[in-house]
Scaffold this active site. Structure first.
Site, PDB file in Angstrom:
ATOM      1  N   ASN A 103      11.063  65.283   6.738  1.00 19.45           N
ATOM      2  CA  ASN A 103      11.696  65.589   5.441  1.00 19.45           C
ATOM      3  C   ASN A 103      12.870  66.540   5.667  1.00 19.45           C
ATOM      4  OD1 ASN A 103       9.363  64.311   4.589  1.00 19.45           O
ATOM      5  ND2 ASN A 103       8.334  66.187   4.002  1.00 19.45           N
ATOM      6  N   ASP A 104      12.607  67.625   6.394  1.00 18.81           N
ATOM      7  CA  ASP A 104      13.690  68.577   6.650  1.00 18.81           C
ATOM      8  C   ASP A 104      14.664  68.033   7.689  1.00 18.81           C
ATOM      9  OD1 ASP A 104      13.515  70.851   4.973  1.00 18.81           O
ATOM     10  OD2 ASP A 104      11.611  71.337   5.928  1.00 18.81           O
ATOM     11  N   ARG A 113      -0.387  72.876   5.401  1.00 16.03           N
ATOM     12  CA  ARG A 113       0.718  73.689   4.864  1.00 16.03           C
ATOM     13  C   ARG A 113       0.126  74.980   4.296  1.00 16.03           C
ATOM     14  NH1 ARG A 113       2.877  68.273   3.041  1.00 16.03           N
ATOM     15  NH2 ARG A 113       5.034  68.177   3.787  1.00 16.03           N
ATOM     16  N   GLU A 122      12.469  70.151  12.983  1.00 17.09           N
ATOM     17  CA  GLU A 122      13.002  69.890  11.637  1.00 17.09           C
ATOM     18  C   GLU A 122      14.489  70.148  11.589  1.00 17.09           C
ATOM     19  OE1 GLU A 122       9.890  70.997   8.506  1.00 17.09           O
ATOM     20  OE2 GLU A 122      10.062  72.813   9.701  1.00 17.09           O
ATOM     21  N   ARG A 154       0.029  75.018  10.280  1.00 17.95           N
ATOM     22  CA  ARG A 154       1.430  75.456  10.327  1.00 17.95           C
ATOM     23  C   ARG A 154       1.531  76.862   9.766  1.00 17.95           C
ATOM     24  NH1 ARG A 154       5.923  72.361   6.977  1.00 17.95           N
ATOM     25  NH2 ARG A 154       4.994  73.428   5.205  1.00 17.95           N
ATOM     26  N   CYS A 211       4.857  64.545  11.043  1.00 24.14           N
ATOM     27  CA  CYS A 211       4.034  64.951   9.902  1.00 24.14           C
ATOM     28  C   CYS A 211       4.835  64.943   8.604  1.00 24.14           C
ATOM     29  CB  CYS A 211       3.400  66.318  10.132  1.00 24.14           C
ATOM     30  SG  CYS A 211       4.600  67.623  10.332  1.00 24.14           S
ATOM     31  N   HIS A 235       4.682  67.697  -8.242  1.00 22.51           N
ATOM     32  CA  HIS A 235       3.226  67.547  -8.268  1.00 22.51           C
ATOM     33  C   HIS A 235       2.815  66.124  -8.586  1.00 22.51           C
ATOM     34  CE1 HIS A 235       2.104  72.019  -8.805  1.00 22.51           C
ATOM     35  NE2 HIS A 235       1.816  71.597  -7.597  1.00 22.51           N
ATOM     36  N   ARG A 242      17.269  68.304   0.055  1.00 27.66           N
ATOM     37  CA  ARG A 242      16.120  67.409  -0.183  1.00 27.66           C
ATOM     38  C   ARG A 242      15.603  67.478  -1.614  1.00 27.66           C
ATOM     39  NH1 ARG A 242      11.130  70.005   3.324  1.00 27.66           N
ATOM     40  NH2 ARG A 242       9.746  68.971   1.882  1.00 27.66           N
TER      41      ARG A 242
HETATM   42  C1  PEP Z   1       8.919  68.211   6.779  1.00 26.28           C
HETATM   43  O1  PEP Z   1       9.911  68.906   6.578  1.00 26.28           O
HETATM   44  O2  PEP Z   1       8.964  66.996   7.077  1.00 26.28           O
HETATM   45  C2  PEP Z   1       7.572  68.801   6.688  1.00 26.28           C
HETATM   46  C3  PEP Z   1       6.509  68.133   7.071  1.00 26.28           C
HETATM   47  O3  PEP Z   1       7.474  70.048   6.142  1.00 26.28           O
HETATM   48  P1  PEP Z   1       7.629  70.366   4.561  1.00 26.28           P
HETATM   49  O4  PEP Z   1       7.737  69.063   3.850  1.00 26.28           O
HETATM   50  O5  PEP Z   1       6.428  71.154   4.189  1.00 26.28           O
HETATM   51  O6  PEP Z   1       8.893  71.172   4.571  1.00 26.28           O
HETATM   52 MG    MG Z   2       9.693  71.062   6.562  1.00 24.47          MG
END
Ligand code: PEP
Ligand code: MG
Length: 554
Positions: free
Chosen positions: A434-435, A286, A411, A322, A482, A185, A445
């Site tokens: 990110n994923d 999200r 992802e 999403r 994103c 957070h 992660r």
């Molecule tokens: C990601 O994985 O980059 C993504 C945008 O989704 P989240 O971070 O919510 O898994």
């Molecule tokens: Mg993701």
């Protein structure tokens, strides 16, 4: 001699200034025995927890926006009846009020930590409740941010959301914490406030009060006693920030190629705050926040109301919604997923619909109902799509629900490798970097210790992004990004050079990215993309791209 500490950059921008360290936590209360009247001790303990909840809510209201939701969730933890019952039991066993609160919250934090994932990240919130309540009960100074006599860089072992939410960007130039991950957070709030921040930075807690540091929230670097050249670069970047805050138009390169600049949101409150920032819409809503704190799925009527509120906040713009991304780092109590040895490789994202198809169908129906007759364009996409067949099934179901524009997130490396096949079914794709980094490098992660592998500047995920962008170009379909990568101005240029058509990020990242695009041509972005792809490691890739970027970005 200057020294560079490395952590995870979670909120872009650069700043330099003197270190101010956070007040230390109160000492652990004496184990007892109490010797008091149990009913009175229990009342004092529960009263202190209620006072902490009140303080947190007051801070949330003062901060507004997403901070209010975060602090409301923490206040609810302080008022949890199970917590009060445990405190009462511990007092009954002879603990003092302070000791009972301390032990009960330590136990609760341990059980959250054991669950791990998204809930595990809330341990810092519980720790904050514990330290504040113990301080109230023992008369110790309230832990947290001191009054700053001059603009400073805040340094702490960890920073609670309650402290982050009320940071004044005019006084807090940046912050650095030894603990923390990009999804905590604290990181999310830092981005919303636009304060450059580095978390998960070993050695930060040893920094002395008053020493000068330069914080680079994009690169994740903290330079102690920075040389004059670094200070000059930081000053130039701050000046650019001031200029860019005035730029508000649609995203485009210096030679006019449009690149849609969008925002990421997680709640209705987030969306309302983000809607006031100039952008072309939402690139990632999200929706799991609607599901996370519930013991049963949100009814369709509750979902319709939330989706409609977000669409109305962005009337006339696009909102990419999403569908539920549950599992792994976002476990849902009512999904009852049993024990998974590798939750990140388990039933998460779109895969949840294999077991619970009604969750997806209800959500698609709610989105379609919310979108009917609204002025925003509602696009919908699925998380964690792995195969063309999954993409095809999702698209069919979304269209059957009445949603015209349907896409998939990229992802999983398999989805990137077959992006062209996914695009036979999908109207668009959006890269969740990110994923994508997690699965490409096989690095969890949530593990701060693997931040170097999770770096999107690694050559392998860059190749997967390039393949996806090529597929989009051939199919003449949009390819967005994103994940967090989109908010790094230097990486944004690389992404555009690779052929990405939109970038979605935390609202605070938009001005610098907009400015970066406006000062580079497509050919320059392509040269940067080529240089990044040729480099063998993230540091070399960043250096090569910096050489080609305009000086104000450095
Ligand atoms: C990601 O994985 O980059 C993504 C945008 O989704 P989240 O971070 O919510 O898994
Ligand atoms: Mg993701």
């Amino acid at each position: 001699m200057s020294q560079v500490l490395r952590g995870i950059g979670v909120s872009p921008g650069a700043a330099s200034g003197p270190v101010v360290r956070l007040a230390p936590p109160p000492p652990d209360p004496d184990p007892g025995p109490s010797g008091g009247v149990p009913a009175q001790d229990t009342a004092r303990a529960v009263g202190a927890l209620a006072e902490v909840a009140r303080l947190l809510r007051a801070r949330g209201e003062a901060a507004g926006g997403g901070a209010e939701d975060v602090l409301e969730a923490t206040a609810m933890m302080a008022e949890d009846p199970e917590l009060a019952a445990r405190v009462e039991a511990l007092v009954g066993e002879g603990r003092t009020a302070a000791r009972a609160v301390h032990e009960a919250l330590v136990e609760f934090a341990e059980s959250l930590r054991a669950v791990g994932g998204y809930l595990g990240e809330r341990v810092a919130d519980l720790e904050d409740v514990r330290m504040r309540a113990v301080a109230l009960l023992t008369g110790a100074p309230m832990p947290g941010v001191p009054t700053l006599a001059r603009p400073s860089v805040l340094v702490a072992r960890d920073l609670a959301p309650a402290d982050t939410a009320v940071l004044d960007p005019a006084r807090v130039l940046g912050f650095v914490t030894e603990l923390g991950t990009p999804t905590s957070h604290t990181a999310i709030l830092a981005k919303q406030l636009g304060i450059p921040a580095v978390v998960g930075c070993p050695g930060a807690a040893a920094l002395a009060d008053g020493v000068t540091v330069a914080v680079d929230g994009s690169a994740g670097e903290v330079t102690v006693d920075p040389p004059a050249a670094t200070l000059a670069r930081v000053a130039a970047r701050s000046a650019t920030r001031a200029v860019t805050d005035a730029d508000t138009g649609p995203g485009r390169t210096a030679d006019g190629l449009p690149v849609a600049l969008l925002v990421n949101v997680g709640t209705v409150a987030d969306a309302r705050a983000a809607a006031t920032v100039p952008s072309e819409g939402v690139g990632l809503f999200r929706t799991e926040m609607l599901y996370l704190s519930r013991h049963t799925p949100p009814p369709v009527s509750v979902q319709v109301e939330a989706y409609r509120a977000v669409l109305d906040a962005f009337a006339g713009r696009k909102v990419v919604i999403r569908t539920l991304d549950a599992g792994a780092d976002k476990p849902l109590p009512f999904l009852d997923q049993g024990d998974e040895a590798n939750p990140a490789l388990g039933v998460r994202g779109l895969r949840v619909a294999r077991r619970r198809p009604e969750l997806l169908d209800d959500q698609l129906a709610a989105i379609a109902e919310a979108a009917a007759g609204r002025e925003a364009q509602a696009w919908v996409m699925a998380p964690m799509v792995s195969t063309p067949a999954e993409a095809s099934t999702f698209v069919e179901r979304a269209r059957a629900a009445g949603l015209p524009t349907v896409g998939a997130m990229i992802e999983v490396p398999a989805a990137a490798l077959h992006a062209s096949r996914l695009l036979r079914h999908c109207d668009f794709v959006s890269l969740g970097t990110n994923d994508l980094a997690q699965y490409c490098l096989a690095a969890d992660r949530m593990q701060g210790a693997l931040a170097d592998l999770l770096d999107i500047w690694q050559p392998a995920p860059l190749e997967l992004i390039a393949m996806t962008a090529d597929a989009g170009r051939l199919a003449n379909r949009p390819v967005g990004v994103c994940g967090e990568a989109a908010g790094d101005p230097l990486m944004a240029l690389v992404l555009v050079g690779l052929g990405v058509t939109s970038l979605s990020m935390a609202p605070a990242s938009l001005p610098l990215v907009r400015r970066a695009l406006a000062t580079h041509t497509v050919a320059e972005c392509q040269a940067m993309a080529g240089a990044a792809r040729e480099a063998d490691d993230p540091a070399a890739a960043r250096d090569a791209v910096r050489q080609l970027a305009s000086p104000e970005l450095l």
